[in-house]
Motif scaffolding. Structure first.
Motif, mmCIF file in Angstrom:
data_model
loop_
_atom_site.group_PDB
_atom_site.id
_atom_site.type_symbol
_atom_site.label_atom_id
_atom_site.label_comp_id
_atom_site.label_asym_id
_atom_site.label_seq_id
_atom_site.Cartn_x
_atom_site.Cartn_y
_atom_site.Cartn_z
ATOM 1 N N GLY A 1 29.483 30.426 18.413
ATOM 2 C CA GLY A 1 28.073 30.120 18.569
ATOM 3 C C GLY A 1 27.256 30.373 17.309
ATOM 4 N N GLY A 2 27.915 30.797 16.226
ATOM 5 C CA GLY A 2 27.219 30.993 14.960
ATOM 6 C C GLY A 2 26.641 32.376 14.759
ATOM 7 N N ARG A 3 26.898 33.307 15.663
ATOM 8 C CA ARG A 3 26.364 34.655 15.523
ATOM 9 C C ARG A 3 27.163 35.451 14.478
ATOM 10 N N ARG A 4 26.448 36.278 13.742
ATOM 11 C CA ARG A 4 27.102 37.106 12.733
ATOM 12 C C ARG A 4 27.825 38.280 13.376
ATOM 13 N N ARG A 5 29.055 38.551 12.873
ATOM 14 C CA ARG A 5 29.819 39.719 13.296
ATOM 15 C C ARG A 5 30.329 40.438 12.057
ATOM 16 N N TYR A 6 30.202 41.763 12.053
ATOM 17 C CA TYR A 6 30.548 42.560 10.888
ATOM 18 C C TYR A 6 31.667 43.539 11.219
ATOM 19 N N ALA A 7 32.487 43.833 10.222
ATOM 20 C CA ALA A 7 33.526 44.849 10.376
ATOM 21 C C ALA A 7 32.895 46.235 10.323
ATOM 22 N N GLU A 8 33.578 47.204 10.937
ATOM 23 C CA GLU A 8 33.098 48.586 10.861
ATOM 24 C C GLU A 8 32.952 49.033 9.412
ATOM 25 N N ALA A 9 33.864 48.569 8.553
ATOM 26 C CA ALA A 9 33.815 48.965 7.147
ATOM 27 C C ALA A 9 32.556 48.492 6.450
ATOM 28 N N ASP A 10 31.903 47.453 6.984
ATOM 29 C CA ASP A 10 30.670 46.961 6.358
ATOM 30 C C ASP A 10 29.547 47.990 6.444
ATOM 31 N N VAL A 11 29.578 48.840 7.460
ATOM 32 C CA VAL A 11 28.574 49.908 7.555
ATOM 33 C C VAL A 11 28.685 50.815 6.338
ATOM 34 N N ASP A 12 29.918 51.228 6.027
ATOM 35 C CA ASP A 12 30.127 52.092 4.862
ATOM 36 C C ASP A 12 29.755 51.374 3.574
ATOM 37 N N ARG A 13 30.093 50.088 3.448
ATOM 38 C CA ARG A 13 29.771 49.349 2.226
ATOM 39 C C ARG A 13 28.255 49.315 1.994
ATOM 40 N N VAL A 14 27.516 49.027 3.058
ATOM 41 C CA VAL A 14 26.061 48.977 2.923
ATOM 42 C C VAL A 14 25.507 50.361 2.591
ATOM 43 N N GLN A 15 26.033 51.402 3.234
ATOM 44 C CA GLN A 15 25.562 52.754 2.957
ATOM 45 C C GLN A 15 25.851 53.170 1.518
ATOM 46 N N ARG A 16 26.983 52.732 0.981
ATOM 47 C CA ARG A 16 27.295 53.041 -0.415
ATOM 48 C C ARG A 16 26.311 52.356 -1.348
ATOM 49 N N VAL A 17 25.952 51.111 -1.051
ATOM 50 C CA VAL A 17 24.956 50.408 -1.861
ATOM 51 C C VAL A 17 23.618 51.128 -1.794
ATOM 52 N N LEU A 18 23.222 51.545 -0.607
ATOM 53 C CA LEU A 18 21.938 52.230 -0.451
ATOM 54 C C LEU A 18 21.931 53.569 -1.191
ATOM 55 N N ALA A 19 23.062 54.287 -1.162
ATOM 56 C CA ALA A 19 23.132 55.563 -1.879
ATOM 57 C C ALA A 19 22.987 55.349 -3.377
ATOM 58 N N LEU A 20 23.635 54.322 -3.901
ATOM 59 C CA LEU A 20 23.501 54.008 -5.326
ATOM 60 C C LEU A 20 22.065 53.615 -5.651
ATOM 61 N N LYS A 21 21.477 52.803 -4.793
ATOM 62 C CA LYS A 21 20.100 52.357 -5.005
ATOM 63 C C LYS A 21 19.140 53.553 -5.006
ATOM 64 N N ASP A 22 19.346 54.487 -4.088
ATOM 65 C CA ASP A 22 18.490 55.676 -4.016
ATOM 66 C C ASP A 22 18.639 56.553 -5.255
ATOM 67 N N SER A 23 19.805 56.472 -5.909
ATOM 68 C CA SER A 23 20.031 57.281 -7.114
ATOM 69 C C SER A 23 19.463 56.621 -8.363
ATOM 70 N N GLY A 24 18.859 55.432 -8.207
ATOM 71 C CA GLY A 24 18.218 54.782 -9.345
ATOM 72 C C GLY A 24 18.907 53.529 -9.843
ATOM 73 N N VAL A 25 20.037 53.160 -9.241
ATOM 74 C CA VAL A 25 20.744 51.948 -9.653
ATOM 75 C C VAL A 25 20.049 50.734 -9.047
ATOM 76 N N ARG A 26 19.901 49.676 -9.847
ATOM 77 C CA ARG A 26 19.289 48.465 -9.331
ATOM 78 C C ARG A 26 20.156 47.872 -8.229
ATOM 79 N N LEU A 27 19.505 47.215 -7.261
ATOM 80 C CA LEU A 27 20.206 46.731 -6.079
ATOM 81 C C LEU A 27 21.366 45.806 -6.439
ATOM 82 N N ALA A 28 21.127 44.842 -7.317
ATOM 83 C CA ALA A 28 22.184 43.891 -7.683
ATOM 84 C C ALA A 28 23.363 44.618 -8.318
ATOM 85 N N GLN A 29 23.082 45.607 -9.164
ATOM 86 C CA GLN A 29 24.148 46.363 -9.810
ATOM 87 C C GLN A 29 24.901 47.223 -8.798
#
Length: 284
Positions: A36-64
């Motif tokens: 039906g076109g709905r998005r589904r994510y793996a459990e590991a995607d939670v950790d991936r997003v959290q790692r990006v957010l932790a880097l971003k909070d430490s001053g790293v630009r989002l794209a980097q």
């Protein structure tokens, strides 16, 4: 098991709109789609997003931050020693006997316990039997650590409360032949990594020797910890909350060293107990 975009947003603190924007702008995270076109994510995607957010909070630009998380997953090294030699050639190595490595390792472990500063701790033991001999010490480390992970040729993974997370290594894993102790904390950051040198002509029978790196260099310690984290993540057996804790702890680039003097003095004290069997550097 997969989760929907709402659950991903809830567990990472993002909004669903931001998740969609990240997907459109960076192609991250990449969802599967239902019929039906709905998005589904793996459990590991939670950790991936959290790692990006932790880097971003430490001053790293989002794209980097997104690029760094992708790079860690696609090309992360599997050897602590090799990563240190490649990325930090200024850090010197030295051939050490097993009993010397034991003394230095125990000094690191005891210093980590004495400070009780919620460190992230990794250990590589080669064989499960080697780890079982040291497990009472490591159970005590795990009791006050933010997280504690050990690698060896375990038959099965284990993640019991207040105990080190035990991660089995495949027979061809580079880390399987390595000895490593890595501690990352605000009050102490240190890495010891070594690989066992095969028996050489003229070496006394039964004498085990290791080419070793012992460093307090903040960037080198962080490299060692990231390799261990990558191996832990690739194993797929570490609970996501622990992965998130480790990622957050390693997200900030350390800029200073702490606890060097007390750890060095402790190590020399332990080494001195081995005398006259140990040749310390700088002697005649």
């Amino acid at each position: 098991m997969t989760i929907g975009i709402g659950e991903l947003a809830r567990r990472t603190g993002l909004t669903q709109q931001v998740v969609r924007i990240w997907e459109s702008r960076f192609g991250f995270p990449v969802p599967a789609r239902t019929e039906g076109g709905r998005r589904r994510y793996a459990e590991a995607d939670v950790d991936r997003v959290q790692r990006v957010l932790a880097l971003k909070d430490s001053g790293v630009r989002l794209a980097q931050a997104v690029d760094r998380v992708r790079a860690e997953e696609t090309s992360g090294p599997q050897s602590v020693y090799a990563a240190l030699r490649e990325r930090h050639p200024q850090v010197e190595s030295r051939v050490l006997r097993r009993d010397v490595l034991v003394a230095i390792s125990q000094a690191i472990e005891d210093e980590a316990m004495s400070r009780a500063s919620r460190p992230v701790v990794f250990g590589a033991f080669q064989r499960e039997s080697f780890y079982r001999h040291a497990s009472p010490r490591w159970n005590e480390i795990a009791r006050t650590a933010a997280c504690c992970v050990v690698f060896a040729d375990f038959d099965v993974p284990s993640a019991r409360a207040r105990s080190p997370v035990e991660i089995p290594l495949a027979a061809d894993a580079p880390l399987l032949r390595e000895w490593a102790v890595v501690v990352v904390a605000p009050s102490l950051s240190v890495a010891l990594a070594a690989w066992e040198i095969p028996p050489q002509p003229g070496r006394p029978q039964g004498r085990r020797e290791f080419e070793s790196i012992f460093t307090f260099d903040p960037a080198a310690v962080r490299t060692a910890a990231q390799v261990c984290l990558g191996v832990a993540r690739a194993a797929g057996t570490v609970p996501q909350p622990l992965l998130a804790t480790m990622s957050e702890s390693l997200a900030t680039e350390p800029t200073t060293t702490h606890g060097v003097d007390s750890l060095v003095l402790r190590a020399f004290d332990y080494l001195q107990r081995l005398a006259p069997h140990v040749d310390l550097p700088g002697g005649p």
